[in-house]
Design an enzyme around this catalytic site. Structure first.
Site, PDB file in Angstrom:
ATOM      1  N   ARG A 185       0.860  -1.180   0.000  1.00 16.54           N
ATOM      2  CA  ARG A 185       0.000   0.000   0.000  1.00 16.54           C
ATOM      3  C   ARG A 185       0.895   1.229   0.000  1.00 16.54           C
ATOM      4  O   ARG A 185       1.935   1.252   0.687  1.00 16.54           O
ATOM      5  CB  ARG A 185      -0.915   0.037   1.236  1.00 16.54           C
ATOM      6  CG  ARG A 185      -2.098  -0.894   1.182  1.00 16.54           C
ATOM      7  CD  ARG A 185      -3.130  -0.477   0.132  1.00 16.54           C
ATOM      8  NE  ARG A 185      -4.273  -1.379   0.104  1.00 16.54           N
ATOM      9  CZ  ARG A 185      -4.384  -2.430  -0.693  1.00 16.54           C
ATOM     10  NH1 ARG A 185      -3.432  -2.736  -1.553  1.00 16.54           N
ATOM     11  NH2 ARG A 185      -5.473  -3.189  -0.659  1.00 16.54           N
TER      12      ARG A 185
ATOM     13  N   GLU B 253      -2.748   7.630  -4.765  1.00 10.18           N
ATOM     14  CA  GLU B 253      -3.260   6.916  -5.946  1.00 10.18           C
ATOM     15  C   GLU B 253      -4.774   7.031  -6.128  1.00 10.18           C
ATOM     16  O   GLU B 253      -5.270   6.897  -7.252  1.00 10.18           O
ATOM     17  CB  GLU B 253      -2.837   5.441  -5.922  1.00 10.18           C
ATOM     18  CG  GLU B 253      -3.530   4.590  -4.867  1.00 10.18           C
ATOM     19  CD  GLU B 253      -3.160   3.115  -4.987  1.00 10.18           C
ATOM     20  OE1 GLU B 253      -1.981   2.785  -4.845  1.00 10.18           O
ATOM     21  OE2 GLU B 253      -4.065   2.292  -5.219  1.00 10.18           O
TER      22      GLU B 253
ATOM     23  N   HIS C 206      -1.129   0.126  -9.848  1.00  9.02           N
ATOM     24  CA  HIS C 206      -1.824  -0.864  -8.996  1.00  9.02           C
ATOM     25  C   HIS C 206      -2.329  -2.045  -9.837  1.00  9.02           C
ATOM     26  O   HIS C 206      -3.509  -2.398  -9.802  1.00  9.02           O
ATOM     27  CB  HIS C 206      -2.986  -0.213  -8.224  1.00  9.02           C
ATOM     28  CG  HIS C 206      -3.265  -0.920  -6.928  1.00  9.02           C
ATOM     29  ND1 HIS C 206      -3.445  -0.260  -5.728  1.00  9.02           N
ATOM     30  CD2 HIS C 206      -3.372  -2.236  -6.620  1.00  9.02           C
ATOM     31  CE1 HIS C 206      -3.669  -1.142  -4.761  1.00  9.02           C
ATOM     32  NE2 HIS C 206      -3.620  -2.353  -5.288  1.00  9.02           N
TER      33      HIS C 206
HETATM   34  P1  NAD Z   1      -1.266 -11.355   4.671  1.00  8.24           P
HETATM   35  O1  NAD Z   1      -2.236 -10.907   5.712  1.00  8.24           O
HETATM   36  O2  NAD Z   1      -1.253 -12.776   4.247  1.00  8.24           O
HETATM   37  O3  NAD Z   1       0.241 -10.972   5.122  1.00  8.24           O
HETATM   38  C1  NAD Z   1       0.589  -9.764   5.700  1.00  8.24           C
HETATM   39  C2  NAD Z   1       1.802 -10.040   6.600  1.00  8.24           C
HETATM   40  O4  NAD Z   1       2.281  -8.788   7.074  1.00  8.24           O
HETATM   41  C3  NAD Z   1       1.467 -10.898   7.816  1.00  8.24           C
HETATM   42  O5  NAD Z   1       2.398 -11.953   7.936  1.00  8.24           O
HETATM   43  C4  NAD Z   1       1.560  -9.920   8.979  1.00  8.24           C
HETATM   44  O6  NAD Z   1       1.955 -10.523  10.195  1.00  8.24           O
HETATM   45  C5  NAD Z   1       2.628  -8.975   8.443  1.00  8.24           C
HETATM   46  N1  NAD Z   1       2.665  -7.699   9.160  1.00  8.24           N
HETATM   47  C6  NAD Z   1       1.658  -7.011   9.742  1.00  8.24           C
HETATM   48  N2  NAD Z   1       2.127  -5.915  10.350  1.00  8.24           N
HETATM   49  C7  NAD Z   1       3.461  -5.901  10.140  1.00  8.24           C
HETATM   50  C8  NAD Z   1       4.503  -5.032  10.534  1.00  8.24           C
HETATM   51  N3  NAD Z   1       4.244  -3.968  11.295  1.00  8.24           N
HETATM   52  N4  NAD Z   1       5.760  -5.329  10.144  1.00  8.24           N
HETATM   53  C9  NAD Z   1       6.040  -6.436   9.406  1.00  8.24           C
HETATM   54  N5  NAD Z   1       5.081  -7.315   9.034  1.00  8.24           N
HETATM   55  C10 NAD Z   1       3.824  -7.043   9.384  1.00  8.24           C
HETATM   56  O7  NAD Z   1      -1.512 -10.385   3.431  1.00  8.24           O
HETATM   57  P2  NAD Z   1      -1.084 -10.628   1.906  1.00  8.24           P
HETATM   58  O8  NAD Z   1      -2.187 -11.343   1.210  1.00  8.24           O
HETATM   59  O9  NAD Z   1       0.290 -11.177   1.867  1.00  8.24           O
HETATM   60  O10 NAD Z   1      -1.139  -9.121   1.376  1.00  8.24           O
HETATM   61  C11 NAD Z   1      -0.224  -8.146   1.860  1.00  8.24           C
HETATM   62  C12 NAD Z   1      -0.661  -6.770   1.389  1.00  8.24           C
HETATM   63  O11 NAD Z   1      -0.501  -6.693  -0.027  1.00  8.24           O
HETATM   64  C13 NAD Z   1      -2.153  -6.475   1.598  1.00  8.24           C
HETATM   65  O12 NAD Z   1      -2.400  -5.978   2.905  1.00  8.24           O
HETATM   66  C14 NAD Z   1      -2.453  -5.460   0.536  1.00  8.24           C
HETATM   67  O13 NAD Z   1      -2.295  -4.171   1.097  1.00  8.24           O
HETATM   68  C15 NAD Z   1      -1.383  -5.691  -0.516  1.00  8.24           C
HETATM   69  N6  NAD Z   1      -1.931  -6.158  -1.808  1.00  8.24           N
HETATM   70  C16 NAD Z   1      -1.615  -5.448  -2.931  1.00  8.24           C
HETATM   71  C17 NAD Z   1      -2.099  -5.870  -4.166  1.00  8.24           C
HETATM   72  C18 NAD Z   1      -1.753  -5.135  -5.443  1.00  8.24           C
HETATM   73  O14 NAD Z   1      -2.380  -5.379  -6.489  1.00  8.24           O
HETATM   74  N7  NAD Z   1      -0.751  -4.264  -5.448  1.00  8.24           N
HETATM   75  C19 NAD Z   1      -2.918  -6.987  -4.239  1.00  8.24           C
HETATM   76  C20 NAD Z   1      -3.206  -7.697  -3.072  1.00  8.24           C
HETATM   77  C21 NAD Z   1      -2.699  -7.274  -1.861  1.00  8.24           C
END
Ligand code: NAD
Length: 344
Positions: free
Chosen positions: A234, A263, A295
């Site tokens: 994000r 964005e 994105h």
């Molecule tokens: P997920 O919930 O499986 O994994 C997120 C991880 O981040 C978890 O392991 C959590 O413990 C960790 N985390 C939380 N707070 C943290 C911190 N302060 N420091 C370090 N690690 C921390 O989520 P995911 O499916 O892997 O997705 C991750 C992110 O990717 C989503 O939250 C979303 O914002 C983003 N995303 C972007 C797109 C895109 O098209 N660009 C698409 C899907 C998701």
């Protein structure tokens, strides 16, 4: 169920219509994003279906409740654009698509890193102009480099595996360590250690109060000089003004972003015929070591199809009072802690 589907493009319509082929739900598609200004469109529906660029803040949710909306269903994994507490207080359920194709996003992060490194985007344009020179196209060998991954959830883990395949040493930080990743050779360190040690960093944590502007001037000052930063998570995880300063000083050597703080006013729109008023993104685009995509990391056939199927399933589960793991609950924000061993 009657559903107002906001921020739709042709691909959303195509895949949602196909997933709803049995006609269980009455979907009405709007191009407009959900905002206070467009909220009138939600009149007469039972549910709204939104994406990351929509804004479900408290005022919007208050008004949705007045219209009788009982469900907000997100066509995304991230839900930082929804005030969960406000929804919960008004008994509006919030659902999401927790996982659709983590590999799609991890592969796009890899594409950003490879493109920035090997400059294939520049070579492509250059060769089309009959310029076959190699000047300024030199990259570095990825194999043997140290890669840092912030957040080893579904996407972060997929990215770790890809980087290991390239022969990189992978260091990670997360508020929860993943045992299976440790067994695969991923080394967990603190955030500060990760900053100092790595050549390439890829962000895969959610945007929370703890991760907002996690990459700021302090973090950039700890980087290995000239390191690469990739963000497909994000936009708000990076303080963009600080990134600009780090790029100017050369402390940050490359920046590849699929997400950007501002964005919501830009992405998913064709603005080629208008004047873009966002000076910050224009400044970012002026650097020859910055690569921005709009994105699109999620944007594969497989992922868009899965998003549509899960969204229709979410609507059906809600309608049939079936409890679902895709429901979101508000939790009080915990203070930022990035120590490797913390379990929360
Ligand atoms: P997920 O919930 O499986 O994994 C997120 C991880 O981040 C978890 O392991 C959590 O413990 C960790 N985390 C939380 N707070 C943290 C911190 N302060 N420091 C370090 N690690 C921390 O989520 P995911 O499916 O892997 O997705 C991750 C992110 O990717 C989503 O939250 C979303 O914002 C983003 N995303 C972007 C797109 C895109 O098209 N660009 C698409 C899907 C998701």
């Amino acid at each position: 169920m009657k559903v107002a589907v906001f921020s739709t493009n042709y691909y959303d319509r195509e895949y949602l219509i196909s997933a709803n082929a049995a006609g269980k739900h009455q979907l009405t598609f709007f191009n407009e994003p959900l905002r206070l200004e467009s909220i009138i469109l939600a009149t007469g529906f039972n549910a709204v279906c939104i994406v990351v660029s929509d804004d479900a803040n408290k005022k919007v949710i208050d008004q949705l409740s007045v219209f009788g909306i009982r469900l907000i269903t997100l066509r995304s994994t991230g839900f930082d654009n929804v005030n969960l507490a406000a929804a919960e207080a008004l008994h509006i359920k919030v659902m999401r698509v927790p996982s659709y194709s983590p590999q799609s996003i991890a592969e796009h992060a890899t594409a950003l890193a490879l493109t920035l490194n090997r400059k294939t985007h520049k070579a492509y344009n250059r060769v089309r102009d009959n310029n076959f020179s190699l000047n300024n196209l030199m990259g570095f060998t990825l194999s043997g480099k140290i890669v840092g991954v912030v957040g080893t959830g579904k996407i972060g883990r997929a990215f770790c595996t890809i980087m290991q395949g390239f022969g990189c040493r992978v260091i990670a930080c997360d508020i929860r360590e993943n045992q299976a990743m440790k067994e695969k050779g991923i080394e967990y360190k603190t955030f500060e250690e990760l900053l100092c040690l790595t050549d390439i960093i890829s962000i895969h944590c959610p945007l929370t109060s703890a991760t907002h502007h996690l990459f700021n001037s302090h973090a950039f000052s700890k980087l290995k000089k000239g390191a690469m930063l990739i963000n497909t998570s994000r936009g708000g995880v990076i303080k963009t003004t600080d990134a600009v300063e780090a790029l100017k000083s050369g402390q940050l050597g490359y920046l590849g972003i699929d997400v950007y703080e501002g964005e919501a006013n830009l992405f998913f729109k064709d603005m080629s015929g208008t004047i873009v008023e966002d000076d910050l993104i224009e400044r970012l685009m002026s650097f020859n070591n910055v690569l921005i995509t709009p994105h699109q990391a999620f944007f594969t056939k497989e992922a868009v199809e899965q998003i549509a199927v899960t969204t229709i399933q979410n609507l059906s589960d809600f309608e049939n009072h079936i409890s679902s793991a895709n429901e979101l609950k508000s939790v009080p924000n915990k203070p930022a802690k990035l120590a490797a061993n913390e379990n929360v």
